[in-house]
Motif scaffolding. Structure first.
Motif, PDB file in Angstrom:
ATOM      1  N   GLN A  24       0.863  -1.269  -0.022  1.00 38.62           N
ATOM      2  CA  GLN A  24      -0.135  -0.114  -0.017  1.00 38.62           C
ATOM      3  C   GLN A  24       0.901   1.418   0.014  1.00 38.62           C
ATOM      4  O   GLN A  24       0.530   2.208  -0.807  1.00 38.62           O
ATOM      5  CB  GLN A  24      -0.985  -0.025   1.276  1.00 38.62           C
ATOM      6  CG  GLN A  24      -1.946   1.208   1.162  1.00 38.62           C
ATOM      7  CD  GLN A  24      -2.873   1.041   2.245  1.00 38.62           C
ATOM      8  OE1 GLN A  24      -2.973   0.078   3.026  1.00 38.62           O
ATOM      9  NE2 GLN A  24      -3.749   2.066   2.474  1.00 38.62           N
ATOM     10  N   ASP A  25       1.711   1.248   0.823  1.00 39.63           N
ATOM     11  CA  ASP A  25       2.586   2.581   1.182  1.00 39.63           C
ATOM     12  C   ASP A  25       3.453   2.927  -0.307  1.00 39.63           C
ATOM     13  O   ASP A  25       3.337   4.095  -0.891  1.00 39.63           O
ATOM     14  CB  ASP A  25       3.758   2.316   1.989  1.00 39.63           C
ATOM     15  CG  ASP A  25       3.025   2.344   3.447  1.00 39.63           C
ATOM     16  OD1 ASP A  25       1.986   2.719   3.668  1.00 39.63           O
ATOM     17  OD2 ASP A  25       3.685   2.170   4.480  1.00 39.63           O
ATOM     18  N   THR A  26       3.915   1.938  -0.891  1.00 40.23           N
ATOM     19  CA  THR A  26       4.957   2.251  -2.137  1.00 40.23           C
ATOM     20  C   THR A  26       3.726   2.598  -3.214  1.00 40.23           C
ATOM     21  O   THR A  26       3.847   3.388  -4.101  1.00 40.23           O
ATOM     22  CB  THR A  26       5.507   0.667  -2.661  1.00 40.23           C
ATOM     23  OG1 THR A  26       6.150   0.510  -1.430  1.00 40.23           O
ATOM     24  CG2 THR A  26       6.355   0.931  -4.001  1.00 40.23           C
ATOM     25  N   LEU A  27       2.513   1.787  -3.341  1.00 41.96           N
ATOM     26  CA  LEU A  27       1.558   1.933  -4.624  1.00 41.96           C
ATOM     27  C   LEU A  27       1.005   3.406  -4.405  1.00 41.96           C
ATOM     28  O   LEU A  27       0.902   4.189  -5.104  1.00 41.96           O
ATOM     29  CB  LEU A  27       0.577   0.857  -4.332  1.00 41.96           C
ATOM     30  CG  LEU A  27       0.747  -0.421  -4.895  1.00 41.96           C
ATOM     31  CD1 LEU A  27      -0.146  -1.533  -4.743  1.00 41.96           C
ATOM     32  CD2 LEU A  27       1.463  -0.506  -6.450  1.00 41.96           C
ATOM     33  N   TRP A  28       0.854   3.634  -3.062  1.00 39.96           N
ATOM     34  CA  TRP A  28       0.246   5.087  -2.879  1.00 39.96           C
ATOM     35  C   TRP A  28       1.211   6.319  -3.108  1.00 39.96           C
ATOM     36  O   TRP A  28       0.687   7.223  -3.961  1.00 39.96           O
ATOM     37  CB  TRP A  28      -0.465   5.173  -1.386  1.00 39.96           C
ATOM     38  CG  TRP A  28      -1.196   6.329  -1.121  1.00 39.96           C
ATOM     39  CD1 TRP A  28      -0.777   7.305  -0.238  1.00 39.96           C
ATOM     40  CD2 TRP A  28      -2.503   6.472  -1.352  1.00 39.96           C
ATOM     41  NE1 TRP A  28      -1.851   8.157  -0.257  1.00 39.96           N
ATOM     42  CE2 TRP A  28      -2.869   7.899  -0.749  1.00 39.96           C
ATOM     43  CE3 TRP A  28      -3.494   5.851  -2.059  1.00 39.96           C
ATOM     44  CZ2 TRP A  28      -4.124   8.403  -0.841  1.00 39.96           C
ATOM     45  CZ3 TRP A  28      -4.697   6.269  -1.839  1.00 39.96           C
ATOM     46  CH2 TRP A  28      -5.152   7.459  -1.454  1.00 39.96           C
ATOM     47  N   LYS A  29       2.180   6.141  -2.763  1.00 44.56           N
ATOM     48  CA  LYS A  29       3.303   7.018  -3.141  1.00 44.56           C
ATOM     49  C   LYS A  29       3.223   7.054  -4.490  1.00 44.56           C
ATOM     50  O   LYS A  29       3.578   8.112  -5.267  1.00 44.56           O
ATOM     51  CB  LYS A  29       4.772   6.813  -2.696  1.00 44.56           C
ATOM     52  CG  LYS A  29       4.688   6.971  -1.255  1.00 44.56           C
ATOM     53  CD  LYS A  29       6.152   6.940  -0.429  1.00 44.56           C
ATOM     54  CE  LYS A  29       6.094   6.878   0.886  1.00 44.56           C
ATOM     55  NZ  LYS A  29       6.314   5.644   1.515  1.00 44.56           N
ATOM     56  N   PHE A  84      -2.000  17.173 -11.091  1.00 44.16           N
ATOM     57  CA  PHE A  84      -3.412  17.105 -10.170  1.00 44.16           C
ATOM     58  C   PHE A  84      -2.809  17.004  -8.761  1.00 44.16           C
ATOM     59  O   PHE A  84      -2.923  16.015  -8.201  1.00 44.16           O
ATOM     60  CB  PHE A  84      -4.173  16.005 -10.563  1.00 44.16           C
ATOM     61  CG  PHE A  84      -4.972  16.052 -11.922  1.00 44.16           C
ATOM     62  CD1 PHE A  84      -5.912  16.649 -12.171  1.00 44.16           C
ATOM     63  CD2 PHE A  84      -4.119  15.467 -12.992  1.00 44.16           C
ATOM     64  CE1 PHE A  84      -6.630  16.663 -13.345  1.00 44.16           C
ATOM     65  CE2 PHE A  84      -4.893  15.365 -14.338  1.00 44.16           C
ATOM     66  CZ  PHE A  84      -5.883  16.115 -14.632  1.00 44.16           C
ATOM     67  N   PRO A  85      -1.919  18.019  -8.393  1.00 43.40           N
ATOM     68  CA  PRO A  85      -1.370  17.674  -7.062  1.00 43.40           C
ATOM     69  C   PRO A  85      -2.232  17.683  -6.020  1.00 43.40           C
ATOM     70  O   PRO A  85      -1.863  17.052  -4.861  1.00 43.40           O
ATOM     71  CB  PRO A  85      -0.407  18.905  -6.983  1.00 43.40           C
ATOM     72  CG  PRO A  85      -1.093  20.024  -7.947  1.00 43.40           C
ATOM     73  CD  PRO A  85      -1.603  19.147  -9.232  1.00 43.40           C
ATOM     74  N   GLY A  86      -3.712  18.182  -6.052  1.00 41.21           N
ATOM     75  CA  GLY A  86      -4.500  18.274  -4.873  1.00 41.21           C
ATOM     76  C   GLY A  86      -5.450  17.374  -4.947  1.00 41.21           C
ATOM     77  O   GLY A  86      -6.367  17.238  -4.297  1.00 41.21           O
ATOM     78  N   ASP A  87      -5.518  16.482  -6.018  1.00 46.67           N
ATOM     79  CA  ASP A  87      -6.709  15.901  -6.546  1.00 46.67           C
ATOM     80  C   ASP A  87      -6.535  14.442  -5.982  1.00 46.67           C
ATOM     81  O   ASP A  87      -6.397  13.249  -6.536  1.00 46.67           O
ATOM     82  CB  ASP A  87      -6.664  15.685  -8.090  1.00 46.67           C
ATOM     83  CG  ASP A  87      -7.944  15.095  -8.404  1.00 46.67           C
ATOM     84  OD1 ASP A  87      -8.869  15.044  -7.655  1.00 46.67           O
ATOM     85  OD2 ASP A  87      -8.014  14.557  -9.674  1.00 46.67           O
ATOM     86  N   THR A  88      -6.449  14.165  -4.602  1.00 44.18           N
ATOM     87  CA  THR A  88      -6.431  12.916  -3.856  1.00 44.18           C
ATOM     88  C   THR A  88      -6.827  12.918  -2.594  1.00 44.18           C
ATOM     89  O   THR A  88      -6.809  13.817  -1.999  1.00 44.18           O
ATOM     90  CB  THR A  88      -4.737  12.453  -3.956  1.00 44.18           C
ATOM     91  OG1 THR A  88      -4.745  11.283  -3.170  1.00 44.18           O
ATOM     92  CG2 THR A  88      -4.046  13.407  -3.410  1.00 44.18           C
ATOM     93  N   GLY A  89      -7.351  11.750  -1.995  1.00 40.71           N
ATOM     94  CA  GLY A  89      -7.745  11.637  -0.673  1.00 40.71           C
ATOM     95  C   GLY A  89      -6.531  10.933  -0.220  1.00 40.71           C
ATOM     96  O   GLY A  89      -6.445  10.045   0.607  1.00 40.71           O
ATOM     97  N   ARG A  90      -5.353  11.869   0.170  1.00 36.85           N
ATOM     98  CA  ARG A  90      -4.455  11.220   0.452  1.00 36.85           C
ATOM     99  C   ARG A  90      -4.270  10.617   2.113  1.00 36.85           C
ATOM    100  O   ARG A  90      -5.371  11.417   2.572  1.00 36.85           O
ATOM    101  CB  ARG A  90      -3.070  12.183   0.570  1.00 36.85           C
ATOM    102  CG  ARG A  90      -3.452  13.570   1.007  1.00 36.85           C
ATOM    103  CD  ARG A  90      -2.154  14.470   0.608  1.00 36.85           C
ATOM    104  NE  ARG A  90      -2.430  15.963   0.643  1.00 36.85           N
ATOM    105  CZ  ARG A  90      -3.330  16.720   0.102  1.00 36.85           C
ATOM    106  NH1 ARG A  90      -3.896  16.035  -0.883  1.00 36.85           N
ATOM    107  NH2 ARG A  90      -3.652  17.890   0.472  1.00 36.85           N
TER     108      ARG A  90
END
Length: 139
Positions: A97-102, A113-119
């Motif tokens: 998950q961590d790697t894929l999310w990054k 789209f820098p802000g376009d995520t539910g990080r």
């Protein structure tokens, strides 16, 4: 191969909690599941053919349909329902998950789209600290 013992949808916080019989438990955000859907629409038909999914921060899951004894088919609020998530795929998503999310954040950022995520809470996008400068007219 581990099998799930419990699957819970947390619709308020938008994540799927899945526990496996080897003791592993993963909390997979809906956005994460959506953008890493195993469907051809997202993954394409080979490496490098992936379609970057944007605007999925607020995506929800309205239903989870079991597929035999081996997979789940989530019905997402944006209409996407062609992904078959096998237990193994869900396990791999959890483990990586961590790697894929990054990687997803980096691709979003690279696509503008820098802000376009539910990080995940408490994480920042690469370069998020820098305020946006002008409209790109640099001379």
């Amino acid at each position: 191969m581990a099998n799930p013992t419990a699957i819970t949808l947390h619709n308020q916080s938008r994540y799927l909690e899945i526990a496996f019989d080897d003791g592993a438990t993963f909390n997979l955000p809906y956005e994460f599941l959506r953008v890493y859907s195993p469907s051809a629409a997202v993954q394409g038909h080979g490496p490098g053919q992936e379609t970057l999914q944007v605007g999925k921060r607020d995506v929800g899951i309205t239903d989870l349909e079991p597929v035999g004894q081996y997979a789940l088919k989530p019905i997402f609020t944006d209409g996407h329902e062609s992904g078959l998530y096998t237990w193994q795929y869900l396990y791999e998503l959890g483990q990586n998950q961590d790697t894929l999310w990054k990687d997803y954040l980096a691709r979003l950022f690279g696509a503008g789209f820098p802000g376009d995520t539910g990080r995940m809470p408490g994480t920042e996008l690469p370069g998020a600290a820098a305020p946006h400068q002008g409209c790109g007219h640099h001379h």
